[in-house]
Scaffold this motif. Structure first.
Motif, PDB file in Angstrom:
ATOM      1  N   LYS A   1      33.443  38.326  39.585  1.00  0.00           N
ATOM      2  CA  LYS A   1      32.094  37.846  39.287  1.00  0.00           C
ATOM      3  C   LYS A   1      31.725  36.720  40.256  1.00  0.00           C
ATOM      4  O   LYS A   1      32.506  35.801  40.484  1.00  0.00           O
ATOM      5  CB  LYS A   1      32.001  37.351  37.841  1.00  0.00           C
ATOM      6  N   SER A   2      30.543  36.823  40.794  1.00  0.00           N
ATOM      7  CA  SER A   2      30.105  35.850  41.794  1.00  0.00           C
ATOM      8  C   SER A   2      28.979  34.995  41.239  1.00  0.00           C
ATOM      9  O   SER A   2      28.262  35.396  40.311  1.00  0.00           O
ATOM     10  CB  SER A   2      29.623  36.574  43.050  1.00  0.00           C
ATOM     11  N   ILE A   3      28.833  33.821  41.800  1.00  0.00           N
ATOM     12  CA  ILE A   3      27.691  32.959  41.488  1.00  0.00           C
ATOM     13  C   ILE A   3      27.080  32.516  42.813  1.00  0.00           C
ATOM     14  O   ILE A   3      27.735  32.537  43.854  1.00  0.00           O
ATOM     15  CB  ILE A   3      28.111  31.727  40.653  1.00  0.00           C
ATOM     16  N   PRO A   4      25.818  32.112  42.800  1.00  0.00           N
ATOM     17  CA  PRO A   4      25.217  31.583  44.027  1.00  0.00           C
ATOM     18  C   PRO A   4      25.950  30.328  44.495  1.00  0.00           C
ATOM     19  O   PRO A   4      26.764  29.746  43.771  1.00  0.00           O
ATOM     20  CB  PRO A   4      23.781  31.260  43.597  1.00  0.00           C
ATOM     21  N   SER A   5      25.645  29.898  45.696  1.00  0.00           N
ATOM     22  CA  SER A   5      26.323  28.735  46.282  1.00  0.00           C
ATOM     23  C   SER A   5      25.727  27.451  45.714  1.00  0.00           C
ATOM     24  O   SER A   5      24.770  26.898  46.250  1.00  0.00           O
ATOM     25  CB  SER A   5      26.168  28.757  47.811  1.00  0.00           C
TER      26      SER A   5
ATOM     27  N   HIS B   1      37.204  29.147  36.625  1.00  0.00           N
ATOM     28  CA  HIS B   1      36.190  30.165  36.876  1.00  0.00           C
ATOM     29  C   HIS B   1      34.809  29.590  36.576  1.00  0.00           C
ATOM     30  O   HIS B   1      34.660  28.726  35.693  1.00  0.00           O
ATOM     31  CB  HIS B   1      36.438  31.407  36.011  1.00  0.00           C
ATOM     32  N   TRP B   2      33.827  30.084  37.295  1.00  0.00           N
ATOM     33  CA  TRP B   2      32.446  29.650  37.102  1.00  0.00           C
ATOM     34  C   TRP B   2      31.585  30.868  36.802  1.00  0.00           C
ATOM     35  O   TRP B   2      31.689  31.894  37.473  1.00  0.00           O
ATOM     36  CB  TRP B   2      31.913  28.948  38.353  1.00  0.00           C
ATOM     37  N   ILE B   3      30.708  30.749  35.812  1.00  0.00           N
ATOM     38  CA  ILE B   3      29.834  31.850  35.414  1.00  0.00           C
ATOM     39  C   ILE B   3      28.409  31.316  35.266  1.00  0.00           C
ATOM     40  O   ILE B   3      28.200  30.251  34.659  1.00  0.00           O
ATOM     41  CB  ILE B   3      30.282  32.481  34.075  1.00  0.00           C
ATOM     42  N   ASP B   4      27.467  32.055  35.808  1.00  0.00           N
ATOM     43  CA  ASP B   4      26.053  31.735  35.601  1.00  0.00           C
ATOM     44  C   ASP B   4      25.521  32.679  34.523  1.00  0.00           C
ATOM     45  O   ASP B   4      25.324  33.867  34.771  1.00  0.00           O
ATOM     46  CB  ASP B   4      25.258  31.916  36.898  1.00  0.00           C
ATOM     47  N   PRO B   5      25.299  32.196  33.306  1.00  0.00           N
ATOM     48  CA  PRO B   5      24.890  33.089  32.212  1.00  0.00           C
ATOM     49  C   PRO B   5      23.452  33.588  32.328  1.00  0.00           C
ATOM     50  O   PRO B   5      23.035  34.444  31.550  1.00  0.00           O
ATOM     51  CB  PRO B   5      25.067  32.216  30.963  1.00  0.00           C
ATOM     52  N   THR B   6      22.669  33.067  33.291  1.00  0.00           N
ATOM     53  CA  THR B   6      21.296  33.549  33.454  1.00  0.00           C
ATOM     54  C   THR B   6      21.222  34.790  34.347  1.00  0.00           C
ATOM     55  O   THR B   6      20.180  35.415  34.434  1.00  0.00           O
ATOM     56  CB  THR B   6      20.395  32.452  34.054  1.00  0.00           C
TER      57      THR B   6
ATOM     58  N   THR C   1      34.369  25.968  44.470  1.00  0.00           N
ATOM     59  CA  THR C   1      34.909  26.672  45.640  1.00  0.00           C
ATOM     60  C   THR C   1      33.961  27.791  46.048  1.00  0.00           C
ATOM     61  O   THR C   1      33.497  28.554  45.200  1.00  0.00           O
ATOM     62  CB  THR C   1      36.294  27.267  45.317  1.00  0.00           C
ATOM     63  N   PRO C   2      33.628  27.883  47.339  1.00  0.00           N
ATOM     64  CA  PRO C   2      32.720  28.945  47.789  1.00  0.00           C
ATOM     65  C   PRO C   2      33.190  30.321  47.343  1.00  0.00           C
ATOM     66  O   PRO C   2      34.389  30.608  47.317  1.00  0.00           O
ATOM     67  CB  PRO C   2      32.770  28.812  49.319  1.00  0.00           C
ATOM     68  N   ASP C   3      32.244  31.140  46.974  1.00  0.00           N
ATOM     69  CA  ASP C   3      32.537  32.464  46.447  1.00  0.00           C
ATOM     70  C   ASP C   3      33.221  33.315  47.507  1.00  0.00           C
ATOM     71  O   ASP C   3      32.689  33.537  48.595  1.00  0.00           O
ATOM     72  CB  ASP C   3      31.232  33.122  46.000  1.00  0.00           C
ATOM     73  N   ALA C   4      34.416  33.782  47.189  1.00  0.00           N
ATOM     74  CA  ALA C   4      35.156  34.623  48.138  1.00  0.00           C
ATOM     75  C   ALA C   4      34.676  36.067  48.090  1.00  0.00           C
ATOM     76  O   ALA C   4      35.017  36.874  48.956  1.00  0.00           O
ATOM     77  CB  ALA C   4      36.654  34.572  47.835  1.00  0.00           C
ATOM     78  N   ASN C   5      33.890  36.412  47.076  1.00  0.00           N
ATOM     79  CA  ASN C   5      33.398  37.778  46.936  1.00  0.00           C
ATOM     80  C   ASN C   5      32.137  37.952  47.783  1.00  0.00           C
ATOM     81  O   ASN C   5      31.029  37.645  47.352  1.00  0.00           O
ATOM     82  CB  ASN C   5      33.089  38.089  45.463  1.00  0.00           C
ATOM     83  N   ARG C   6      32.352  38.402  48.993  1.00  0.00           N
ATOM     84  CA  ARG C   6      31.235  38.591  49.917  1.00  0.00           C
ATOM     85  C   ARG C   6      30.327  39.711  49.421  1.00  0.00           C
ATOM     86  O   ARG C   6      30.796  40.714  48.883  1.00  0.00           O
ATOM     87  CB  ARG C   6      31.796  38.922  51.305  1.00  0.00           C
ATOM     88  N   ALA C   7      29.017  39.509  49.591  1.00  0.00           N
ATOM     89  CA  ALA C   7      28.059  40.552  49.206  1.00  0.00           C
ATOM     90  C   ALA C   7      28.104  41.659  50.253  1.00  0.00           C
ATOM     91  O   ALA C   7      27.547  41.523  51.338  1.00  0.00           O
ATOM     92  CB  ALA C   7      26.657  39.955  49.105  1.00  0.00           C
ATOM     93  N   ASN C   8      28.799  42.739  49.930  1.00  0.00           N
ATOM     94  CA  ASN C   8      29.013  43.819  50.894  1.00  0.00           C
ATOM     95  C   ASN C   8      28.060  44.978  50.649  1.00  0.00           C
ATOM     96  O   ASN C   8      27.735  45.302  49.505  1.00  0.00           O
ATOM     97  CB  ASN C   8      30.452  44.350  50.806  1.00  0.00           C
TER      98      ASN C   8
END
Length: 839
Positions: free
Chosen positions: A404-408, A388-393, A426-433
């Motif tokens: 949880k999504s992060i930018p590309s 998993h990847w997390i952007d804490p900012t 891996t590209p974020d599978a959570n599309r901004a809907n």
């Protein structure tokens, strides 16, 4: 080579406090002995792309062993505008580990060389260009304002910067560019390095390899280019796309070496914190699963540790201790990432800080290893064999760990003892809907409407909207939301404040808006129809086009995003609706639309948009833009209704009053014309009866009053609508220029009606004034016809008004003028017929 207006620096001088670090920080000395002195052409080779000034020389020489960098610049001022951008010198350096030495500042004016190097003329300013982003830069700007600079002068200056950032252990790495957005006369670059310290090079685009020479224990690398053309970029290119010629140079032989450099900087082996341990216990006690505990740690660091960055010196690359960051409750991306990783490790979760590049991440694998290629830090953690990847900012990010999504960011360097190489994210599978439903309830045709809007935001869109919501007042939110619709519905009013429903567990934010629109329908007075327009504004925001449409460079798209926009129209009565559907697909997006209608008096407009790629190749852009235009052309939907105009069909009292006044004036004028009594023209024969070719125009004259009366009736000049067109700005078809020509037409017809009746009377009496006055009628007809035609083509007419084709009428009138005016002035039959006078 971005040229900043001198006015910017003037503002800086006037309003920013000067640093106490003063002029003694800036030294002057002769050119170092290791520098190769080069000459350059002082003539401008490219005046087309030069602008207000021209860069004659850009020189840079690097001595790796001495940790010195030498720069020389020569600029020729070409225009008065160039004076503003060229009459100052600005050099940036970090006093924590660098010293600045100026060797020369000269102005070359013809054969004269004027020395401008005065050490105490430099002002030293703190460089704080990103304060709005909570980024504090500890570097300094040395700025000199040059006096007495004239058009035609050459400004030449040279300086050295000594020292490397010790955080890199004196390693050398750099990206060297060989063309810019402006032309350069000469570009000289040289690197001197000890032979035992090998350098690695990689060329991009059309950059040439250096000329390599070895002398004893030193190796030199030289690039010498002349007459370099400007390279103009295009708008909306991907951040990772760099069109300029450049070469990367580095001492790092692999990404593992860069990772080995970073590991001790991010080490937490000796870190201990009672406060952090207490927080971890609190999180464990409040959350009964490891997933919830991880989520609690993430939310704590994202929302409760304020972002604040000090980007200069060692701290630009070395994070602070997690204990310090936890206690002070602020830190930059490195600090927040190391703290989060440390807390997750306390939970028994494998976690590591990871360096990324927010702009160039996609092309990072093509670059040579270097620490400065990273401008951001995030966190990797492993749970149940899943990475998993997390952007804490990111703040106010909600949802489960998986959602949880992060930018590309594409690629990351994970900082661990394994000394890993680059890892693909891996590209974020959570599309901004975004799901939008607008419900329009139309009370009656021509009346008011109610609009209810429910919008659901998912993924990163939910995070973005949540942040806006939390940072804006209710009044500000109400204003912004209302104005979003006000362009199409000026009379719209929000009935109550926007309602926000936040499902934090699933990271779904819902907004509910309620509006009243008093004047919803538009009445087109020319077609006598009501109309109502509908448009999916949210979806339309993603159907955009670049300024540069004929492209040589790739075009960036917003991705991944999915919009579902539904408009439901509740009608006041049964309607006639054509059900349609459409699908448009380009390499960049998929678009669909469907119009449906059911017997419950309800129209549903359903639009969808789904991005397919984050960018397009230049060769695919033209086809994509055609599809965008097709989709935009499909968005608008309109319903119409034949209007019962009420007051609009009432008598046009103002026009009637004006007509009566004009008619009275015409009667007075016609009485005077009736008394016009010229002498009879000389004639050979007298004719008592009307006859000959004269019968043709005279028959037309007898029909003129009847035709004019019909035109007045058929033109509906006395319909109240025409007064509103002229005078009422609130009327849909308000057009004073059109209303004025309608009024002029009416008055002209009244004039022709009276004038033709006078001519008939004069005709029957065979008065001497008749020939000249009927010629005036022909001339008047032609003049007005040409004037009216020109007026209608000049004024701004509504789309529903079609200018009548008057070409045939004008041709007929021109022929009538050409034939009958000479006839009535010259023909013997006319002269012998109209002989009677009043006395």
């Amino acid at each position: 080579m971005i040229k900043v207006p001198f006015a910017f620096y003037l503002i800086v001088f006037l309003f920013l406090p000067f640093s106490s670090i003063s002029q003694q920080q800036i030294k002057t000395d002769k050119i170092p002995a290791w520098i190769e002195v080069i000459d350059y052409d002082k003539e401008v080779s490219d005046t087309i792309h030069a602008g207000g000034s021209y860069d004659l020389l850009t020189e840079r020489q690097y001595n790796v062993h001495l940790k010195e960098s030498y720069f020389r610049t020569s600029i020729k001022v070409l225009t008065e505008q160039g004076l503003e951008s060229s009459s100052y010198i600005r050099v940036n350096y970090d006093p924590a580990y660098q010293s600045l030495v100026f060797h020369s500042v000269s102005v070359i004016r013809g054969e004269q060389v004027i020395n401008k190097l005065v050490k105490n003329r430099f002002e030293v300013l703190r460089r704080e260009e990103n304060l709005e982003r909570s980024v504090y830069d500890k570097s300094l700007d040395a700025v000199m304002n040059l006096d007495d600079i004239q058009v035609g002068d050459i400004i030449e200056y040279a300086y050295s910067i000594k020292g490397y950032n010790p955080v890199f252990n004196d390693k050398f790495f750099k990206t060297i560019y060989f063309n810019y957005s402006v032309p350069v006369g000469k570009l000289f670059t040289k690197i001197i390095s000890p032979t035992e310290r090998p350098l690695y090079f990689k060329s991009f685009n059309n950059a040439k390899e250096p000329i390599k020479e070895q002398n004893k224990n030193l190796t030199t690398y030289t690039w010498n280019r002349d007459k370099i053309s400007a390279l103009l970029t295009e708008d909306k290119i991907p951040n990772w796309f760099d069109p300029y010629d450049n070469i990367e140079v580095t001492e790092y032989d692999s990404w593992n070496s860069v990772c080995a450099w970073a590991v001790p900087l991010y080490s937490t082996k000796s870190v201990s914190s009672t406060a952090i341990d207490k927080k971890i216990e609190e999180i464990k006690n409040s959350n009964n699963t490891i997933e919830k505990q991880i989520n609690a740690c993430i939310q704590f660091v994202q929302d409760e540790i304020r972002y604040l960055a000090f980007s200069g010196g060692i701290q630009g690359y070395k994070p602070h201790s997690p204990a310090l960051v936890f206690n002070q409750r602020f830190g930059d991306c490195k600090d927040k990432s190391l703290l989060l990783s440390f807390m997750l490790q306390k939970l028994g979760v494998k976690s590591y800080p990871a360096l990324v590049n927010t702009n160039m991440g996609k092309s990072l694998t093509q670059s040579l290893p270097s620490p400065v290629l990273f401008d951001h830090c995030i966190v990797q953690f492993i749970l149940q064999d899943s990475t998993h990847w997390i952007d804490p900012t990111i703040t106010l990010q909600r949802g489960t760990i998986k959602s949880k999504s992060i930018p590309s960011y594409y690629n990351a360097l994970v900082i661990s003892d394994k000394k890993e190489t680059l890892v693909t994210i891996t590209p974020d599978a959570n599309r901004a809907n975004i799901l939008v439903q607008e419900d329009f309830t139309l009370e009656s045709v021509g009346g008011s409407a109610r609009l209810n809007v429910e919008t659901k935001y998912f993924g990163s869109e939910a995070n973005y909207m949540r942040s806006n919501w939390k940072s804006s007042s209710a009044a500000e939110t109400k204003k912004n939301y209302t104005n979003f619709y006000a362009n199409d519905y000026p009379d719209i009013q929000m009935d109550k404040n926007v309602e926000f429903i936040d499902d934090e567990e699933h990271n779904v934010l819902t907004t509910i808006e309620k509006y009243s629109i008093n004047k919803f329908w538009k009445l087109d007075s020319l077609t006598n129809k009501y109309s109502a327009d509908f448009y999916p504004r949210v979806l339309a925001n993603y159907l955009t086009s670049p300024d540069t449409k004929k492209r040589l460079m790739p075009y960036v798209l917003t991705h991944p995003v999915s919009i579902d926009h539904r408009i439901v129209i509740h009608l006041p009565e049964v309607w006639n609706v054509n059900e349609t559907s459409k699908e448009i697909i380009s390499k960049g997006f998929e678009y669909t639309s469907k119009i449906s209608y059911d017997k419950s008096k309800e129209i549903t407009l359903h639009y969808t948009y789904k991005s397919l790629e984050g960018f397009l190749k230049a060769s695919d852009v033209q086809s994509h833009l055609q599809k965008v235009e097709a989709a935009l052309g499909d968005l608008s939907f309109q319903i119409t209704y034949a209007a019962d105009t009420g007051k609009a069909s009432e008598p046009n009292i103002p026009f009637i009053i004006i007509s009566l006044f004009v008619a009275f004036g015409i009667v007075v004028i016609l009485k005077k014309l009736y008394k016009y009594d010229p002498r009879a023209m000389d004639y050979q024969f007298a004719y008592d009866n009307l006859g000959g070719w004269m019968i043709l125009p005279l028959l037309g004259l007898f029909f003129t009053p009847f035709r004019t009366l019909y035109e007045i009736y058929d033109g509906e000049y006395f319909n109240y609508i025409n007064w509103r067109i002229l005078t009422d700005p609130g009327f849909t078809s308000y057009n004073p220029m059109l209303g004025l020509i309608i009024l002029v037409e009416l008055l002209y017809n009244i004039v022709i009606l009276g004038y033709s009746i006078l001519l008939i009377i004069l005709l029957l009496k065979q008065r001497t004034s008749f020939p000249l006055l009927i010629c005036s009628l022909y001339g008047l007809n032609l003049t007005f016809l040409l004037f009216e035609n020109a007026w209608l083509h000049i004024i701004d007419l509504p789309e529903s008004y079609k200018i009548p084709d008057q070409g045939l009428d004008i041709a007929r009138t021109v022929i009538s003028v050409a034939v009958w005016i000479p006839f009535f002035l010259k023909a013997d039959r006319v002269k012998g017929t109209f002989r009677e006078r009043l006395s």
